[in-house]
Enzyme design. Structure first.
Site, PDB file in Angstrom:
ATOM      1  N   ARG A   1      30.597 -16.797  46.854  1.00 61.21           N
ATOM      2  CA  ARG A   1      31.286 -15.984  47.842  1.00 61.21           C
ATOM      3  C   ARG A   1      30.334 -15.095  48.628  1.00 61.21           C
ATOM      4  O   ARG A   1      30.644 -14.672  49.731  1.00 61.21           O
ATOM      5  CB  ARG A   1      32.280 -15.052  47.126  1.00 61.21           C
ATOM      6  CG  ARG A   1      33.460 -15.750  46.561  1.00 61.21           C
ATOM      7  CD  ARG A   1      34.707 -15.117  47.108  1.00 61.21           C
ATOM      8  NE  ARG A   1      35.831 -15.983  46.902  1.00 61.21           N
ATOM      9  CZ  ARG A   1      37.014 -15.595  46.471  1.00 61.21           C
ATOM     10  NH1 ARG A   1      37.201 -14.326  46.181  1.00 61.21           N
ATOM     11  NH2 ARG A   1      37.987 -16.447  46.357  1.00 61.21           N
TER      12      ARG A   1
ATOM     13  N   LYS B   1      49.953  -6.463  30.115  1.00 55.54           N
ATOM     14  CA  LYS B   1      49.074  -7.586  29.818  1.00 55.54           C
ATOM     15  C   LYS B   1      49.108  -7.858  28.308  1.00 55.54           C
ATOM     16  O   LYS B   1      48.979  -6.942  27.509  1.00 55.54           O
ATOM     17  CB  LYS B   1      47.640  -7.251  30.281  1.00 55.54           C
ATOM     18  CG  LYS B   1      46.729  -8.447  30.354  1.00 55.54           C
ATOM     19  CD  LYS B   1      45.576  -8.211  31.303  1.00 55.54           C
ATOM     20  CE  LYS B   1      44.648  -9.407  31.314  1.00 55.54           C
ATOM     21  NZ  LYS B   1      43.705  -9.405  32.417  1.00 55.54           N
TER      22      LYS B   1
ATOM     23  N   GLU C   1      32.565  -9.634  45.081  1.00 55.00           N
ATOM     24  CA  GLU C   1      31.179 -10.121  44.997  1.00 55.00           C
ATOM     25  C   GLU C   1      30.390  -9.811  46.274  1.00 55.00           C
ATOM     26  O   GLU C   1      29.215  -9.443  46.212  1.00 55.00           O
ATOM     27  CB  GLU C   1      31.161 -11.630  44.722  1.00 55.00           C
ATOM     28  CG  GLU C   1      31.573 -12.025  43.308  1.00 55.00           C
ATOM     29  CD  GLU C   1      33.081 -12.033  43.083  1.00 55.00           C
ATOM     30  OE1 GLU C   1      33.839 -11.897  44.066  1.00 55.00           O
ATOM     31  OE2 GLU C   1      33.508 -12.179  41.918  1.00 55.00           O
TER      32      GLU C   1
HETATM   33  C1  LIG Z   1      36.077 -14.392  42.889  1.00 53.44           C
HETATM   34  C2  LIG Z   1      36.351 -14.207  41.428  1.00 53.44           C
HETATM   35  N1  LIG Z   1      35.653 -13.290  40.726  1.00 53.44           N
HETATM   36  C3  LIG Z   1      35.904 -13.122  39.408  1.00 53.44           C
HETATM   37  C4  LIG Z   1      36.856 -13.865  38.769  1.00 53.44           C
HETATM   38  C5  LIG Z   1      37.067 -13.731  37.272  1.00 53.44           C
HETATM   39  N2  LIG Z   1      38.417 -13.264  36.959  1.00 53.44           N
HETATM   40  C6  LIG Z   1      39.383 -14.090  36.563  1.00 53.44           C
HETATM   41  S1  LIG Z   1      40.823 -13.330  36.301  1.00 53.44           S
HETATM   42  C7  LIG Z   1      40.168 -11.825  36.655  1.00 53.44           C
HETATM   43  C8  LIG Z   1      41.017 -10.584  36.580  1.00 53.44           C
HETATM   44  C9  LIG Z   1      42.237 -10.751  37.389  1.00 53.44           C
HETATM   45  O1  LIG Z   1      43.038  -9.622  37.223  1.00 53.44           O
HETATM   46  P1  LIG Z   1      44.530  -9.670  37.755  1.00 53.44           P
HETATM   47  O2  LIG Z   1      44.574 -10.332  39.060  1.00 53.44           O
HETATM   48  O3  LIG Z   1      45.080  -8.300  37.673  1.00 53.44           O
HETATM   49  O4  LIG Z   1      45.275 -10.627  36.732  1.00 53.44           O
HETATM   50  P2  LIG Z   1      45.658 -10.348  35.181  1.00 53.44           P
HETATM   51  O5  LIG Z   1      44.740 -11.242  34.406  1.00 53.44           O
HETATM   52  O6  LIG Z   1      45.461  -8.916  34.888  1.00 53.44           O
HETATM   53  O7  LIG Z   1      47.056 -10.777  35.060  1.00 53.44           O
HETATM   54  C10 LIG Z   1      38.828 -11.953  37.006  1.00 53.44           C
HETATM   55  C11 LIG Z   1      37.929 -10.835  37.365  1.00 53.44           C
HETATM   56  C12 LIG Z   1      37.550 -14.825  39.545  1.00 53.44           C
HETATM   57  N3  LIG Z   1      38.481 -15.618  39.003  1.00 53.44           N
HETATM   58  N4  LIG Z   1      37.299 -14.967  40.859  1.00 53.44           N
END
Ligand SMILES: Cc1ncc(C[n+]2csc(CCOP(=O)(O)OP(=O)(O)O)c2C)c(N)n1
Length: 619
Positions: free
Chosen positions: A395, A284, A367
């Site tokens: 959700r 990342k 959630e």
């Molecule tokens: C239902 C929901 N909860 C929380 C989020 C906030 N959120 C956006 S990206 C993320 C982390 C995603 O991690 P990953 O899929 O590993 O992607 P990375 O950014 O590490 O590439 C979160 C918690 C969201 N987009 N949707």
């Protein structure tokens, strides 16, 4: 609009997914370097999801080498990692407008380009969506490939497993690319994170598996016997692989920054014409030292100085105020526990997590689970506070109803990012929580307008032991109105006999300014500020409206489910005759992305428009 600089020699030649295929193989690393340079330069000005995009550069280029996004369906999970994809599909020229009103969205948006398979913004949906597309392909006789791209963070969400499980028995050919950087916004959590870390230690296995499949697979009888032996040996020596158990052919782990391996593996996966999971390991923030060193800080950034990486935004907001208020409450009450669904920093809980690690629970992007777990905690005597963004709490509506409200459990919901959130746009606007929270039986709902009120209302919510309670507050900082009126359910902020104005939350600042403008125009408005939204002080509103005969209600929530319609119904019931009414809210459509002030103007919720509406009512 700024001209596209032309020093990015390869990127300048790319306008479509097809163009990516024309880049000579040996120049692909250069293309990736150019994409990174452009990403850093642009996001430093506009803000956005930097670290996730930097980590997905090679992956995105590889996907475009294999697929044609104008017809094949590449479904990005969450969609926050789609910037390089947008740059490669004709939208680079518009990157200066990223996340601005009428500009490029920070998430996939099919109305921007056919290359975006679907709208995204909430996590863990890509596999279900990809399966739906594959089923449509089968039923409609389509000729295209389907690929889902999901991060290890998004894979902590239950919806992803519903998708994986259903894929397993579907017989559809889908490639799922797992972009595993061991990070959600922060370090990933839970059993899945452990499973993935075990899978990461088998790098040599992929080469063996591919060679094995290609050679032995030709001789069916031999293949079947050897396959059974192989599976036994694998069971003995390799960690369990949930994906294989669910019916996926597992390829990986591979280096997610080695463009040649990535391209070859994804192409191989596509050509297998079955369910395949490609496990790519990425870093990342890759390629930008400040983001690699602190990927969580660069997950979503405001404008920053690209030379030093130092953020230009200050951190003084409702989330921080909530975090410190909860710490103060927890110091006095050992029953208080905090629950977050992968949003420790966003909800202001980092300080709490450090101070009270044993009472802090990050459940991953889950959630529904967070709310039901909180129900269990409350049932057994704890006072859980679920800190969650308004749009993501959508959700868990059934969990609030079924698991919390039916048993009148004292779970407190700290609903951050309520109302207009700004640049993240339509998937992230907090447009619905007033409606959905007020429809949960027994739910008390407070709307603080500033930090002092947030502290006071949090105390009231924690003291409400007879059922669920919630606070809804906006993204960002408080405004001019800093008086603490939290002890009242509603109060009069300005006296006047010409017009009744009702508002709440952060919007009270616009309403106050509107009343001042009205006064200058000779209109005296009585301004009523609501603090409790589940049970507004109807008597106060009715007394005022009876005198003025004119009512303006200003709210940063969707029209359906807004407080204004409930007020009108109640006034009707009480026989209060109104001459003129104006309900201002987020309407019944979708609120797009843009800055909060721009959006408020567009929605006619800013002070100028509210004053004009007031004048109109008094004409
Ligand atoms: C239902 C929901 N909860 C929380 C989020 C906030 N959120 C956006 S990206 C993320 C982390 C995603 O991690 P990953 O899929 O590993 O992607 P990375 O950014 O590490 O590439 C979160 C918690 C969201 N987009 N949707």
């Amino acid at each position: 609009m700024e001209e596209v600089s032309s020093e990015l020699e390869i990127l300048d030649q790319i306008h479509t997914s097809a163009d990516v295929k024309n880049v000579p193989k040996e120049r692909l690393p250069e293309l990736c370097a150019e994409l990174r340079e452009e990403l850093i330069r642009k996001v430093a000005v506009t803000g956005g999801h930097l670290a996730s995009n930097l980590g997905a550069v090679e992956l995105t280029v590889a996907l475009h080498r294999v697929y044609d996004s104008s017809r094949d369906r590449i479904v990005f999970d969450v969609g926050h990692q789609c910037y390089a994809h947008k740059m490669l599909t004709g939208r680079r020229e518009r990157f200066d407008t990223l996340r601005r009103m009428d500009g490029l969205s920070g998430f996939p948006k099919p109305c921007e380009a056919a290359d975006d398979a679907c709208i995204a913004g909430h996590a863990s949906a890509s596999i279900s969506c990809a399966l739906g597309m594959a089923r449509a392909r089968t039923l409609c006789g389509g000729d295209y490939d389907v690929c889902a791209v999901i991060g290890d963070g998004a894979l902590t969400g239950g919806l992803a497993y519903e998708g994986l499980a259903n894929c397993g028995e579907s017989g559809e050919a889908i490639v799922v690319v797992l972009n595993d950087n061991a990070m959600s916004i922060r370090e990933n959590v839970g059993g899945l994170a452990r499973l993935l870390s075990r899978l990461r230690v088998r790098p040599g296995y992929l080469a063996f598996k591919k060679a094995y499949h290609q050679t032995v697979g030709r001789y069916e009888q031999v293949y079947r016997i050897l396959h059974a032996v192989k599976e036994r040996v694998k069971d003995l020596f390799l960690p369990d692989n949930m994906f294989e158990d669910m019916g996926f052919y597992y390829l990986g782990p591979i280096d997610g920054h080695d463009i040649r391996t990535l391209t070859r593996t994804i192409r191989y996966a596509r050509d297998m014409r079955r369910l395949v999971l490609v496990h790519a390991l990425t870093v990342k923030g890759k390629g930008y030292p400040p983001a690699e060193a602190d990927p969580a800080a660069y997950h979503g950034v405001g404008p920053f100085d690209p030379e030093t990486g130092v953020s230009k935004a200050e951190k003084n907001d409702f989330s921080a105020a909530f975090g410190s208020a909860l710490c103060a409450a927890a110091a006095k009450d050992p029953r208080i526990a905090a629950v977050t669904a992968a949003m420790t920093d966003g909800t202001g809980l980092r300080g709490f997590a450090m101070k009270y690690p044993e009472r802090f629970f990050d459940v991953g992007i889950a959630e529904e689970h967070a709310v039901t777990m909180a129900a269990g905690m409350a049932k057994q005597g704890l006072r859980p506070v679920v800190a969650v963004y308004s749009c993501f709490l959508q959700r868990a509506f059934d969990q609030m109803l079924h698991d919390v409200a039916l048993d009148r459990l004292p779970v407190v919901f700290a609903v951050d990012r309520s109302g207009v959130v700004g640049a993240d746009g339509e998937t992230h606007q907090g447009a619905f929580e007033v409606g959905y929270l007020c429809s949960v039986p027994g739910m008390k709902l407070w709307a603080p307008s500033n930090y002092a009120e947030l502290r006071g209302m949090l105390a009231l919510a924690l003291a409400a032991e007879d059922g669920p309670a919630a606070l809804r507050y906006p993204r960002g900082a408080q405004g001019h109105f800093t008086e603490d009126t939290s002890a009242t359910g509603a109060c009069v902020l300005r006296e006047g006999g010409d017009l009744t104005v009702v508002s709440y939350g952060i919007l009270i600042n616009e309403a106050l300014a509107a009343c001042e403008l009205l006064e200058k125009a000779g209109v005296n408005a009585q301004l009523i500020k609501l603090n409790r939204l589940d049970a507004p002080d109807y008597a106060l509103i009715a007394a005022s409206a009876e005198r003025t005969g004119r009512l303006l209600v200003a709210e940063d929530t969707a029209e359906r489910g807004c407080v204004g319609t409930r007020i009108l119904a109640e006034l009707e019931k009480r026989g209060v005759a109104l001459q003129k009414i104006c309900l201002r809210n987020l309407g019944s459509g979708v609120v797009p992305h843009g800055s909060v002030p721009d959006l408020l103007r567009m929605l006619e919720l800013d002070s100028g428009h509210l004053a004009a509406a007031g004048e109109e009512l008094c004409r």
